[in-house]
Design a protein around this motif. Structure first.
Motif, mmCIF file in Angstrom:
data_model
loop_
_atom_site.group_PDB
_atom_site.id
_atom_site.type_symbol
_atom_site.label_atom_id
_atom_site.label_comp_id
_atom_site.label_asym_id
_atom_site.label_seq_id
_atom_site.Cartn_x
_atom_site.Cartn_y
_atom_site.Cartn_z
ATOM 1 N N ARG A 59 -4.136 0.070 8.288
ATOM 2 C CA ARG A 59 -3.012 -0.360 7.239
ATOM 3 C C ARG A 59 -3.534 0.290 5.878
ATOM 4 O O ARG A 59 -4.775 0.395 5.719
ATOM 5 N N ASP A 60 -2.641 0.715 5.258
ATOM 6 C CA ASP A 60 -2.985 1.130 3.781
ATOM 7 C C ASP A 60 -2.149 0.497 2.827
ATOM 8 O O ASP A 60 -0.940 0.507 2.461
ATOM 9 N N ASP A 61 -2.680 -0.396 1.949
ATOM 10 C CA ASP A 61 -2.331 -1.345 0.957
ATOM 11 C C ASP A 61 -2.043 -0.466 -0.147
ATOM 12 O O ASP A 61 -1.068 -1.058 -1.162
ATOM 13 N N LYS A 63 -0.091 2.225 0.108
ATOM 14 C CA LYS A 63 1.324 2.727 0.324
ATOM 15 C C LYS A 63 2.449 1.540 0.291
ATOM 16 O O LYS A 63 2.003 0.379 0.372
ATOM 17 N N SER A 64 3.773 1.972 -0.002
ATOM 18 C CA SER A 64 4.584 1.006 -0.009
ATOM 19 C C SER A 64 4.748 0.116 1.112
ATOM 20 O O SER A 64 4.855 0.695 2.377
ATOM 21 N N GLU A 65 4.806 -1.095 1.195
ATOM 22 C CA GLU A 65 4.840 -2.049 2.250
ATOM 23 C C GLU A 65 6.148 -1.842 3.122
ATOM 24 O O GLU A 65 6.928 -1.707 2.340
ATOM 25 N N SER A 70 2.423 3.319 5.644
ATOM 26 C CA SER A 70 1.421 2.230 5.261
ATOM 27 C C SER A 70 0.738 1.858 6.411
ATOM 28 O O SER A 70 -0.177 0.825 6.446
#
Length: 115
Positions: A59-61, A63-65, A70
């Motif tokens: 997961r990449d916080d 990026k836009s949830e 993300s």
């Protein structure tokens, strides 16, 4: 990419493996077994993004949830954990320095291969 381990996805993958929901395919099969964009979109429409994200160890916080960008490092096809996907994501995680994801993938492989 600032990917971090998605602990919810890891817990789901472990549970699926323990339930025997595993596709014991070979290393290079993931390109053929991975869900298509249409299958991903259909899954999101039916189950929501939260359930979609649970099929990705990354997961990449930043990026836009709620966007596909993300999440990363998919491990299955929305029904089963694919051994080929876990092998693939372990290699990519190692290549890009995501040690926590690499280590989680390695443990999933051990769990799959141990039964």
């Amino acid at each position: 990419m600032a990917a971090k381990l998605n602990r919810t996805a890891l817990a789901q993958a472990r549970k699926l493996i323990k339930e025997g929901k595993v596709e014991r395919d070979i290393r290079d099969d993931w390109s053929e077994h991975a869900p298509s964009t249409d299958q991903e979109n259909s899954f999101i429409d039916k189950h929501g993004f939260k359930d979609f994200a649970a099929w990705h160890l990354g997961r990449d916080d930043e990026k836009s949830e709620g966007t596909k960008g993300s999440v990363s490092f998919p491990y299955g096809d929305f029904r089963k954990v694919h051994r080929c996907a876990v092998i693939s994501l372990e290699g990519r995680a190692a290549q890009y320095g995501h040690d926590d994801i690499r280590d989680a993938a390695r443990k999933l492989l051990e769990l799959m291969d141990g039964d």
